[in-house]
Design a protein around this motif. Sequence first.
Motif, PDB file in Angstrom:
ATOM      1  N   UNK A 123       0.910  -1.174   0.049  1.00 45.03           N
ATOM      2  CA  UNK A 123      -0.019   0.002  -0.091  1.00 45.03           C
ATOM      3  C   UNK A 123       0.855   1.306   0.033  1.00 45.03           C
ATOM      4  N   UNK A 124       1.968   1.225   0.716  1.00 39.44           N
ATOM      5  CA  UNK A 124       2.961   2.414   0.764  1.00 39.44           C
ATOM      6  C   UNK A 124       3.569   2.690  -0.418  1.00 39.44           C
ATOM      7  N   UNK A 125       3.895   1.320  -1.195  1.00 39.39           N
ATOM      8  CA  UNK A 125       4.386   1.590  -2.403  1.00 39.39           C
ATOM      9  C   UNK A 125       3.466   2.288  -3.528  1.00 39.39           C
ATOM     10  N   UNK A 126       2.355   1.538  -3.644  1.00 40.28           N
ATOM     11  CA  UNK A 126       1.413   2.033  -4.313  1.00 40.28           C
ATOM     12  C   UNK A 126       1.014   3.608  -4.196  1.00 40.28           C
ATOM     13  N   UNK A 127       0.826   4.010  -2.812  1.00 40.44           N
ATOM     14  CA  UNK A 127       0.698   5.375  -2.618  1.00 40.44           C
ATOM     15  C   UNK A 127       1.850   6.313  -3.289  1.00 40.44           C
ATOM     16  N   UNK A 128       3.033   5.998  -3.043  1.00 40.30           N
ATOM     17  CA  UNK A 128       4.306   6.668  -3.614  1.00 40.30           C
ATOM     18  C   UNK A 128       4.250   6.885  -4.963  1.00 40.30           C
ATOM     19  N   UNK A 129       3.742   5.828  -5.854  1.00 36.01           N
ATOM     20  CA  UNK A 129       3.503   5.889  -7.156  1.00 36.01           C
ATOM     21  C   UNK A 129       2.434   6.826  -7.608  1.00 36.01           C
ATOM     22  N   UNK A 130       1.392   6.703  -6.846  1.00 34.91           N
ATOM     23  CA  UNK A 130       0.224   7.598  -7.041  1.00 34.91           C
ATOM     24  C   UNK A 130       0.691   8.745  -7.031  1.00 34.91           C
ATOM     25  N   UNK A 131       1.209   9.362  -5.986  1.00 36.09           N
ATOM     26  CA  UNK A 131       1.833  10.773  -5.811  1.00 36.09           C
ATOM     27  C   UNK A 131       2.589  11.269  -7.167  1.00 36.09           C
ATOM     28  N   UNK A 132       3.183  10.441  -7.635  1.00 35.72           N
ATOM     29  CA  UNK A 132       4.068  10.716  -8.859  1.00 35.72           C
ATOM     30  C   UNK A 132       3.303  10.827 -10.205  1.00 35.72           C
ATOM     31  N   UNK A 133       2.212  10.226 -10.090  1.00 39.49           N
ATOM     32  CA  UNK A 133       1.305  10.282 -11.472  1.00 39.49           C
ATOM     33  C   UNK A 133       0.652  11.638 -11.493  1.00 39.49           C
ATOM     34  N   UNK A 134       0.347  12.245 -10.424  1.00 41.06           N
ATOM     35  CA  UNK A 134      -0.479  13.425 -10.485  1.00 41.06           C
ATOM     36  C   UNK A 134       0.276  14.570 -11.057  1.00 41.06           C
TER      37      UNK A 134
END
Length: 134
Positions: A123-134
């Motif tokens: 979940x932390x990994x997915x959140x880190x990549x979600x921040x970079x996509x925005x």
Amino acid sequence: MNTHDPGFDASVDDLSSADAVAPQQQSLTDDVFALLDDGRTLVETEIQFQKTRAAFAFDRGKSGAAFGVVAFALFHLALVALVVGAVIALTPVIGAWGATAVVVGILVIAGLWFALAAKRKFARLAAAYAETRE
């Protein structure tokens, strides 16, 4: 002899000596084709280098992977032996079914704990990549 005079008429001897001193004039098309040829050579060389590098890594990696698989299998067998030993050791105290229930319960609780820990990490990994996509 004034070479800067617009009315200057060069002789054949003057042109041949000028060619020997000055670099040969190429057209833009020749330059583009030379650049493309150099680029193609660079790409072919890089591909060959990466193939060689991958072959080297595969050669070294396959023996490392084989040792890793054997190590994993041995650790797995050791854990199975530990579980069987725990059931055998607890059987005289709480009976065969009780010992089996205790060992299975402990393994299920440990498995759930590790599964939840893995879920948090992903979940932390997915959140880190979600921040970079925005």
